[in-house]
Scaffold this motif. Structure first.
Motif, PDB file in Angstrom:
ATOM      1  N   ILE A 231      -7.814  -0.968  -8.664  1.00 21.88           N
ATOM      2  CA  ILE A 231      -8.037  -1.597  -7.363  1.00 21.88           C
ATOM      3  C   ILE A 231      -6.716  -1.781  -6.608  1.00 21.88           C
ATOM      4  O   ILE A 231      -5.739  -2.271  -7.166  1.00 21.88           O
ATOM      5  CB  ILE A 231      -8.735  -2.951  -7.560  1.00 21.88           C
ATOM      6  CG1 ILE A 231     -10.120  -2.736  -8.189  1.00 21.88           C
ATOM      7  CG2 ILE A 231      -8.845  -3.709  -6.254  1.00 21.88           C
ATOM      8  CD1 ILE A 231     -10.773  -4.005  -8.698  1.00 21.88           C
ATOM      9  N   ASP A 232      -6.704  -1.356  -5.372  1.00 19.30           N
ATOM     10  CA  ASP A 232      -5.540  -1.484  -4.469  1.00 19.30           C
ATOM     11  C   ASP A 232      -4.335  -0.681  -4.952  1.00 19.30           C
ATOM     12  O   ASP A 232      -3.224  -0.866  -4.455  1.00 19.30           O
ATOM     13  CB  ASP A 232      -5.116  -2.961  -4.318  1.00 19.30           C
ATOM     14  CG  ASP A 232      -6.118  -3.773  -3.491  1.00 19.30           C
ATOM     15  OD1 ASP A 232      -6.893  -3.165  -2.741  1.00 19.30           O
ATOM     16  OD2 ASP A 232      -6.105  -5.006  -3.598  1.00 19.30           O
ATOM     17  N   ASN A 233      -4.535   0.223  -5.893  1.00 22.90           N
ATOM     18  CA  ASN A 233      -3.406   0.933  -6.491  1.00 22.90           C
ATOM     19  C   ASN A 233      -3.063   2.209  -5.720  1.00 22.90           C
ATOM     20  O   ASN A 233      -3.188   3.331  -6.219  1.00 22.90           O
ATOM     21  CB  ASN A 233      -3.713   1.235  -7.960  1.00 22.90           C
ATOM     22  CG  ASN A 233      -2.463   1.666  -8.715  1.00 22.90           C
ATOM     23  OD1 ASN A 233      -1.375   1.768  -8.128  1.00 22.90           O
ATOM     24  ND2 ASN A 233      -2.612   1.932  -9.984  1.00 22.90           N
ATOM     25  N   GLY A 234      -2.652   2.016  -4.471  1.00 15.30           N
ATOM     26  CA  GLY A 234      -2.237   3.158  -3.655  1.00 15.30           C
ATOM     27  C   GLY A 234      -1.074   3.896  -4.287  1.00 15.30           C
ATOM     28  O   GLY A 234      -0.991   5.126  -4.198  1.00 15.30           O
ATOM     29  N   PHE A 235      -0.188   3.154  -4.917  1.00 16.96           N
ATOM     30  CA  PHE A 235       0.948   3.768  -5.589  1.00 16.96           C
ATOM     31  C   PHE A 235       0.474   4.728  -6.687  1.00 16.96           C
ATOM     32  O   PHE A 235       0.913   5.874  -6.761  1.00 16.96           O
ATOM     33  CB  PHE A 235       1.840   2.671  -6.191  1.00 16.96           C
ATOM     34  CG  PHE A 235       2.843   3.191  -7.165  1.00 16.96           C
ATOM     35  CD1 PHE A 235       3.926   3.944  -6.733  1.00 16.96           C
ATOM     36  CD2 PHE A 235       2.694   2.939  -8.528  1.00 16.96           C
ATOM     37  CE1 PHE A 235       4.847   4.431  -7.646  1.00 16.96           C
ATOM     38  CE2 PHE A 235       3.611   3.429  -9.441  1.00 16.96           C
ATOM     39  CZ  PHE A 235       4.691   4.182  -9.003  1.00 16.96           C
ATOM     40  N   GLY A 236      -0.429   4.277  -7.520  1.00 14.32           N
ATOM     41  CA  GLY A 236      -0.915   5.114  -8.607  1.00 14.32           C
ATOM     42  C   GLY A 236      -1.615   6.367  -8.102  1.00 14.32           C
ATOM     43  O   GLY A 236      -1.446   7.464  -8.666  1.00 14.32           O
ATOM     44  N   ALA A 237      -2.392   6.210  -7.044  1.00 13.51           N
ATOM     45  CA  ALA A 237      -3.080   7.372  -6.487  1.00 13.51           C
ATOM     46  C   ALA A 237      -2.072   8.396  -5.987  1.00 13.51           C
ATOM     47  O   ALA A 237      -2.215   9.603  -6.215  1.00 13.51           O
ATOM     48  CB  ALA A 237      -3.998   6.934  -5.352  1.00 13.51           C
ATOM     49  N   ALA A 238      -1.036   7.915  -5.297  1.00 15.18           N
ATOM     50  CA  ALA A 238      -0.017   8.837  -4.799  1.00 15.18           C
ATOM     51  C   ALA A 238       0.659   9.553  -5.961  1.00 15.18           C
ATOM     52  O   ALA A 238       0.909  10.770  -5.908  1.00 15.18           O
ATOM     53  CB  ALA A 238       1.012   8.081  -3.954  1.00 15.18           C
ATOM     54  N   CYS A 239       0.955   8.832  -7.027  1.00 16.12           N
ATOM     55  CA  CYS A 239       1.591   9.463  -8.190  1.00 16.12           C
ATOM     56  C   CYS A 239       0.711  10.563  -8.764  1.00 16.12           C
ATOM     57  O   CYS A 239       1.199  11.623  -9.179  1.00 16.12           O
ATOM     58  CB  CYS A 239       1.865   8.420  -9.276  1.00 16.12           C
ATOM     59  SG  CYS A 239       3.171   7.271  -8.824  1.00 16.12           S
ATOM     60  N   ALA A 240      -0.599  10.320  -8.794  1.00 15.30           N
ATOM     61  CA  ALA A 240      -1.510  11.344  -9.303  1.00 15.30           C
ATOM     62  C   ALA A 240      -1.428  12.598  -8.450  1.00 15.30           C
ATOM     63  O   ALA A 240      -1.398  13.725  -8.964  1.00 15.30           O
ATOM     64  CB  ALA A 240      -2.939  10.802  -9.336  1.00 15.30           C
ATOM     65  N   LEU A 241      -1.367  12.417  -7.144  1.00 16.29           N
ATOM     66  CA  LEU A 241      -1.314  13.576  -6.255  1.00 16.29           C
ATOM     67  C   LEU A 241       0.035  14.265  -6.352  1.00 16.29           C
ATOM     68  O   LEU A 241       0.133  15.493  -6.266  1.00 16.29           O
ATOM     69  CB  LEU A 241      -1.622  13.129  -4.833  1.00 16.29           C
ATOM     70  CG  LEU A 241      -2.998  12.492  -4.672  1.00 16.29           C
ATOM     71  CD1 LEU A 241      -3.270  12.186  -3.210  1.00 16.29           C
ATOM     72  CD2 LEU A 241      -4.091  13.378  -5.247  1.00 16.29           C
TER      73      LEU A 241
ATOM     74  N   GLY B  47       0.146  -7.774 -14.256  1.00 12.83           N
ATOM     75  CA  GLY B  47      -0.466  -6.489 -13.977  1.00 12.83           C
ATOM     76  C   GLY B  47      -1.213  -6.502 -12.668  1.00 12.83           C
ATOM     77  O   GLY B  47      -1.220  -7.490 -11.939  1.00 12.83           O
ATOM     78  N   TYR B  48      -1.844  -5.393 -12.358  1.00  5.08           N
ATOM     79  CA  TYR B  48      -2.556  -5.237 -11.090  1.00  5.08           C
ATOM     80  C   TYR B  48      -3.520  -4.075 -11.268  1.00  5.08           C
ATOM     81  O   TYR B  48      -3.565  -3.446 -12.326  1.00  5.08           O
ATOM     82  CB  TYR B  48      -1.559  -4.955  -9.959  1.00  5.08           C
ATOM     83  CG  TYR B  48      -0.791  -3.687 -10.159  1.00  5.08           C
ATOM     84  CD1 TYR B  48       0.328  -3.663 -10.994  1.00  5.08           C
ATOM     85  CD2 TYR B  48      -1.192  -2.500  -9.566  1.00  5.08           C
ATOM     86  CE1 TYR B  48       1.021  -2.490 -11.210  1.00  5.08           C
ATOM     87  CE2 TYR B  48      -0.499  -1.324  -9.782  1.00  5.08           C
ATOM     88  CZ  TYR B  48       0.603  -1.327 -10.603  1.00  5.08           C
ATOM     89  OH  TYR B  48       1.275  -0.168 -10.833  1.00  5.08           O
ATOM     90  N   GLY B  49      -4.282  -3.784 -10.263  1.00  3.84           N
ATOM     91  CA  GLY B  49      -5.122  -2.588 -10.274  1.00  3.84           C
ATOM     92  C   GLY B  49      -6.414  -2.785 -11.030  1.00  3.84           C
ATOM     93  O   GLY B  49      -7.479  -2.926 -10.435  1.00  3.84           O
ATOM     94  N   ALA B  50      -6.343  -2.789 -12.346  1.00  2.00           N
ATOM     95  CA  ALA B  50      -7.546  -3.038 -13.139  1.00  2.00           C
ATOM     96  C   ALA B  50      -7.193  -3.889 -14.344  1.00  2.00           C
ATOM     97  O   ALA B  50      -7.823  -3.783 -15.383  1.00  2.00           O
ATOM     98  CB  ALA B  50      -8.194  -1.725 -13.555  1.00  2.00           C
ATOM     99  N   SER B  51      -6.170  -4.729 -14.190  1.00  2.00           N
ATOM    100  CA  SER B  51      -5.788  -5.553 -15.340  1.00  2.00           C
ATOM    101  C   SER B  51      -6.598  -6.849 -15.389  1.00  2.00           C
ATOM    102  O   SER B  51      -6.678  -7.481 -16.428  1.00  2.00           O
ATOM    103  CB  SER B  51      -4.292  -5.854 -15.308  1.00  2.00           C
ATOM    104  OG  SER B  51      -3.966  -6.542 -14.144  1.00  2.00           O
ATOM    105  N   PHE B  52      -7.221  -7.226 -14.276  1.00  2.00           N
ATOM    106  CA  PHE B  52      -8.159  -8.348 -14.235  1.00  2.00           C
ATOM    107  C   PHE B  52      -7.621  -9.583 -14.943  1.00  2.00           C
ATOM    108  O   PHE B  52      -8.275 -10.182 -15.788  1.00  2.00           O
ATOM    109  CB  PHE B  52      -9.504  -7.921 -14.816  1.00  2.00           C
ATOM    110  CG  PHE B  52     -10.177  -6.861 -13.995  1.00  2.00           C
ATOM    111  CD1 PHE B  52     -10.585  -7.149 -12.703  1.00  2.00           C
ATOM    112  CD2 PHE B  52     -10.359  -5.577 -14.476  1.00  2.00           C
ATOM    113  CE1 PHE B  52     -11.181  -6.167 -11.920  1.00  2.00           C
ATOM    114  CE2 PHE B  52     -10.952  -4.602 -13.693  1.00  2.00           C
ATOM    115  CZ  PHE B  52     -11.363  -4.897 -12.417  1.00  2.00           C
ATOM    116  N   GLY B  53      -6.394  -9.939 -14.598  1.00  2.00           N
ATOM    117  CA  GLY B  53      -5.826 -11.183 -15.097  1.00  2.00           C
ATOM    118  C   GLY B  53      -5.634 -11.233 -16.590  1.00  2.00           C
ATOM    119  O   GLY B  53      -5.576 -12.294 -17.186  1.00  2.00           O
ATOM    120  N   GLY B  54      -5.554 -10.080 -17.216  1.00  2.00           N
ATOM    121  CA  GLY B  54      -5.318 -10.026 -18.650  1.00  2.00           C
ATOM    122  C   GLY B  54      -6.538  -9.647 -19.465  1.00  2.00           C
ATOM    123  O   GLY B  54      -6.427  -9.377 -20.669  1.00  2.00           O
ATOM    124  N   VAL B  55      -7.688  -9.609 -18.846  1.00  2.00           N
ATOM    125  CA  VAL B  55      -8.912  -9.288 -19.590  1.00  2.00           C
ATOM    126  C   VAL B  55      -8.854  -7.867 -20.151  1.00  2.00           C
ATOM    127  O   VAL B  55      -9.258  -7.609 -21.280  1.00  2.00           O
ATOM    128  CB  VAL B  55     -10.159  -9.484 -18.702  1.00  2.00           C
ATOM    129  CG1 VAL B  55     -11.396  -8.922 -19.379  1.00  2.00           C
ATOM    130  CG2 VAL B  55     -10.349 -10.959 -18.402  1.00  2.00           C
TER     131      VAL B  55
END
Lengths: 253, 253, 253, 253, 253, 253, 253, 253
Positions: free
Chosen positions: G232-242, H205-213
């Motif tokens: 979620i919101d990981n624009g950075f990660g998406a860019a890295c994939a591309l 974390g961020y993106g899909a880390s969901f607060g550590g879950v």
């Protein structure tokens, strides 16, 4: 017994065409009749414009049969949803006139085919796997007195299939969209039409569809304003929502 | 610009009352205008019978203002939802005629008050804490040309409050029910009326309401057949669903 | 062995009617007896006023049988919950006097039918599919010495069915409400009565009932203050809660 | 106005001690009074044996104040739960006699301190962080006419602390257990006593307590049969459940 | 081949008791051998002090058999976990010396029964339904060279059962606690002993145990500091954790 | 029919080698053909460079057969995924040339084996239980015209197995990683290579793998930047993603 | 230091243009440098074709500054993501040449603007609220040497806006789609193009978007085969994939 | 007071070096002392080998201060975890000798620095954002008498950083791994060492880390057998688990 039948009955009493005892015999089942394990509600049709429906799931075949027999004694149309192999066999063997729909498990007694709903109901599904849910919606809408336009297998990954069905869509007064996976069809249809759209998430799918939860959430979060949603695989509920809309007395208000 | 305005405009062209250049000037914004950060969609009203709505949440006050200015140049009615203190102040300072609704954060420009919807919309809420959501629904329904009956604070724990509002409920063609906590009011209303019912779970509550998720699930699982649901606190979406139903062109079909 | 039996035994010892060895033989099973795979707890009845209960689920039929035999040797009443086809057959074949309840899988040995609980327990369920859970609650409450009023199939979508059972409800000292789907019946009953209400979510349902999770959450978030909740389908647990309330010694406090 | 006050009033009318107009003036607020944003329900006390309670959360301070003023005009005891800094200041400034409990945010008007409940209510909490919830339960139980035994900070990790409070526990007719983290205290207490036990999961904790969800689930899955549960941090709801149990009229049934 | 076997082998080479070719033959399987569908890892024992273990779940019986045959050719002890009826039959028919544990599905080849672990491992379970998981833990701990003290059926609802096993508990150097439902036993044991405690949530239970998720969360949120947790029903993993602790080389550090 | 076939056909028309009627016969299936229950989409290959694929799951064997027959009449390569025992038997009996892959349930008609993809696709899986998913990915990638390097059973717990496959990994242009349990292999591979990595969580595992959800979340949260993810067990989807990357026309852009 | 810089450096050494000590000084930071709280990884660019990136979130401003200073000493381009007001101020004050992007919080040092990626990257977003995520993707893709086509605000509810951007979309070699709410845009774009599509769910939305979880699930369940997803919101990660896809060395394979 | 202090005290009594009254004065605080809001448990150290710890979160600064004063009167070492700005200021102002650790909020009184634990504890963290959790673990382990090896910022995306710390890792008897995001470091470390490994998921974390879950689930599902897990960010709990292992008396068993 629906509102019109009640009015007719009362007018017959007034005009002497029916004596009071006979009228009493017809009316006395009201407001409901106690079978012990189930209260058979003969007045539901009167209150909501819907014939009685039996949810077979969670009931024994004998319970379903007993309720169906009572209802058929007083009602023209009866719908049984979610039968399994065992209960559908029991019903078909014991009650004449049953239409059986094996994909959805619905059984229909459709003796009064008068069209009462105002406007046609489009029942759309995204893929072949969604057909059982669409079938339940269609069977329900029809037995409640509505005309249905069925459009199957027009998912968003092939937008041209959707576009080529645009005209048929425009004939509908209300629309039900059945889709699994990510359920995006509801948003796209919702953006294409100004008609009421009820979305039904289906449990069809794999990967990350989680038994319909993904489609359910996606439909609830649809960016097309005014799309409403019912529970997973609940084609029956969606049809009921549309029947409420198309009902003439409501439209008269 | 709605369908009637377009028809009028084209008839004026046909009758010579409006020359082609002037017509072009009005129409040329179609299908949408690019502000860079937002495509302003002047045709939405035409397609769906709804005036343009700006969701302020997630936009800067300047973005909201810029979009509102464009829309007000071509549209009678404009609705801005979910402003915060900052964006509502910017709008009210820069744009005359703004009605501000602080509970829900809505801002309304309601210059054409013609009633277009057929039948009244009842907006019901279970408790005082649900009023902000009901307000968003009411403000939306009205700006889109509908009459609203507002009934507040009639939760199921005090059934007599509900019963004493039965008559007002029966005047409505369609109903929106806003409730948090366990959301049982949707089932009860759905069982009391045969009219279309759209349920809006609200985030009001505590204990096990989980920000509206409990009410959302409960409304989706309502035992009253034909109740449909929108997202949490989405009074706007519920109103749009009802506007689709009450829209006269749809009713005409 | 319950408190009264213990008092009687000790009084017999005091009065010479029972010699110490005989008394020892009866008491020596205390506090529990080790079968290796299970500690048979003969004192539970003494501590909590409840006869021993065997949860058959997760045990082999042989384990269930062995525990039941020990308990029947020292206890008048024994309850086995959640047997399956295999374990219920083994029990019925080997132990005389077993009442088998096929909907819930309960097996009951009810040799001492003295009513000990103060006040009647109403066991209410919303639909036919909830009856297995209601049955488990009723069977449990009775074997623990309570009178039960059973009221089935009175869901909130047909409020009149509920209203017509109002009087029977008022006879109950405590109430258990079993409901699936959105579980709204708990809130409505909780608002109608000032008696203690324990709600049992059931796994009956479809669409968005998620195996009872929706009803569980909704009951926990009930807007009727003072409704308490047990786990999904846990009719046994609900009955135990009510037995704690109706227990005379507790009431004496 | 509670049942006894109503009986007194009616007896005064019968005996001529109160004329009909005066009686009418007292009774005419029934069944509820409409403040527009809230239906003030003066009859709730009559129906459930509970004084009116105002949930401040989700209401503006002015709304809370207005409701409180109406209620204090007709009721001896009023409880306001979950005030914040702003609303508690407004209440305390405008209404004399307010007791403010800052940990829980409760405000209490306790003018009639008659003990009506039969038996004492033990309010137990596992740790210091659970005290705000226990406080809400205690304040509620007391204002509704019950005696409370408060036992704090006896979590299961130090079993000896629990053991040394055994005697105080045995004096209680009913027990409420407030615990966060894994909520094991409810199971342990449930196993130690045969009295009714209502468990309140609290949001206190860290690591894997997930705002009280872990304790909620654990309490619902308690292996001590007959423990019932209310929503997270819902000390008020737990107290109401116990008040229902201790209510003398119910006990009389 | 474990570390001691390798040391012996190398010392034999150094002392001339084993020629290089023979040593090569024993060692050449290192680091792993490719069966195509599985890399058989003969060095794991060397690195971690654990014999090779085959997880039968998710493999065909033929795959399990092929891997087992390779491992038995070079290793004294082999453990196969989670066989089903089919794969356990294939193994028992084809490989002599297999001990089969039907509750957990484990199969053990235990040819070298040397005790290597320092201190005893207590394997505790809360109820009869948790025994399969406890069995997997015990079988694993033993085959890896540890002594086990098994204590079954001592759940927290009957605290006296727990208390009467206190002494046996104190003999253990490390403890594994297997419990379903609310998993409170882990907290209680964790509070009673200062020894390392590994908690295994089990899927046994009903009501709100959610297949072990409730116990998992509750154990992670245990108020007894220093309790650690493995996955649901993972008796094998818990035993491995304890083996790591009791391993003499580690203890030597 | 793919893009090259279309170009050839059109050039034949232009050059007179094919008359218009014959061309029409080939093209007229476009854009899709209606079988009633399914729109067979002959143009998908043209638009996306992928042959038509039939998802057997959720369709009756007869539906799968009918769609397959139509597609084989116009397309060289056809893939059927997720057949069960019944549908795979029907297909193999009725359609010659079917390759059946029992682990994944895939059936492949691979008549045109031209390699079109630029660069090799490495399909890696962590354990033996992940092979069915890897197989689906491999079968898909191959039938769409790509070369595959398969590397199985190299999970992170034995890092040396991974290291010894480093060279083969470096030959791949793109990589798909299939792993269950905690899915850590995706992060490790993502850190070892700069090539595109698509991760497929598998439902293999136990303890806390929750049917693949744990691996899904872990892969989405991978600390190796640029790893992307598809749904659980979706080997087909992962292969499609890689085919999009290796497609020569795309690479040409 | 990237691969080309390393090759140049080594060639300079070979040709005598750089003496060994100077080369050593440049290389000796390899493989990483220990700042105590962070291992600065100068080789990442070499291994993956990406410049070093600092995630500011979770670090103190001083930590971010210290790492940035080290990296800028040896690297042309540096990207800092997710700064807050405090850390962005510290960076801008202390390090010249910082480009600050306030919507996404990114800070970029872009001193070498050579385009290295093969083909353009389209960065699409559904609504204005998704722009911060799209911005992060664009900034990342550019600083890593790629050309970006930005297309904003083309959600599926207004399909015509999407259609009118079709041509621009066709210029892209790879596509990133940022969308919140139900994320349907990813499916629609995935169906429109055969290019690689990476979907980024955003946390923008309300109602039932649950902070991006709904879009995340919907994108993972996309019916358009071959769409892959990042967090979620990981624009950075998406860019890295591309960037991995467009990297010339990879394309060369 | 720990075991050794108790033994010393009792020996002094036996030898006449301490009279009974003085001994009584020291012992009489046992088993715990009641501050009203908290039971101060002076015996915990005695039972578990751990000094008393105060969790500041959820307590007022005054409560924390009062408990700390009591504990410091009888105990050499005291640890306060999770203070905030307010409570840490109050403690530091009022109690001399407080070490404050601002990243984790811990405050330590470390007056007896005797090393009691057998073997060193490695505290590893994956990234800079995980340091606060690692710090809490280190501070705890030290105050309880253990030596710590701290290794920071060695996440799996850069495997070489991990490899270069291998030797330091091998010096540890037990290991705690703190990681957010996908938590893969726990699996990799668990595969590299045979020592006990306790994994702590962090909320970084961020993106899909969901607060550590995500990290929590991944660590529980680790494919490295024998890794155990504590709650999110629970560095304190992990340290306690390791202290239990390294405790000499336990090791003696």
């Amino acid at each position: 017994m629906n509102q019109e039948q009640l009015r007719t009955l009362l007018e017959q009493v007034r005009e002497g065409a029916l004596d009071v005892d006979a009228a009493m015999a017809r009316v006395r089942h009201m407001p409901f009749e106690d079978l012990g394990f189930a209260k058979v509600d003969h007045h539901r049709e009167l209150r909501h414009g819907m014939p009685e429906v039996i949810l077979a799931q969670g009931k024994t075949p004998q319970q379903v049969l007993a309720i169906a027999q009572r209802l058929l004694a007083v009602s023209q149309n009866v719908l049984i949803t979610r039968t399994n192999a065992e209960s559908s066999a029991v019903i078909q063997k014991n009650l004449p006139g049953a239409e059986h729909f094996p994909l959805s498990g619905a059984i229909r007694f459709w003796r009064d085919k008068t069209v009462r709903g105002k406007g046609k109901i489009a029942v759309i599904c995204a893929g072949t796997s969604d057909i059982p849910v669409a079938e339940e919606a269609q069977v329900t809408a029809e037995v409640m007195g509505n005309e249905v336009i069925a459009i199957h297998d027009i998912g968003v990954a092939g937008m041209h299939r959707l576009m080529s069905n645009r005209e048929r869509l425009s004939e509908a007064r209300v629309v039900v969209v059945c889709a699994g996976m990510e359920g995006a069809l509801a948003s796209v249809i919702g953006g294409m039409t100004g008609a009421p759209v009820v979305a039904v998430p289906t449990s069809a799918g794999y990967g990350a569809s989680f038994g319909g939860v993904t489609a359910l959430l996606a439909m609830l979060a649809s960016c097309a304003a005014g799309v409403t949603v019912v529970g997973i695989d609940n084609g029956f509920g969606a049809a009921c929502a549309l029947v409420r809309i198309c009902d003439q007395r409501a439209a008269r208000a």
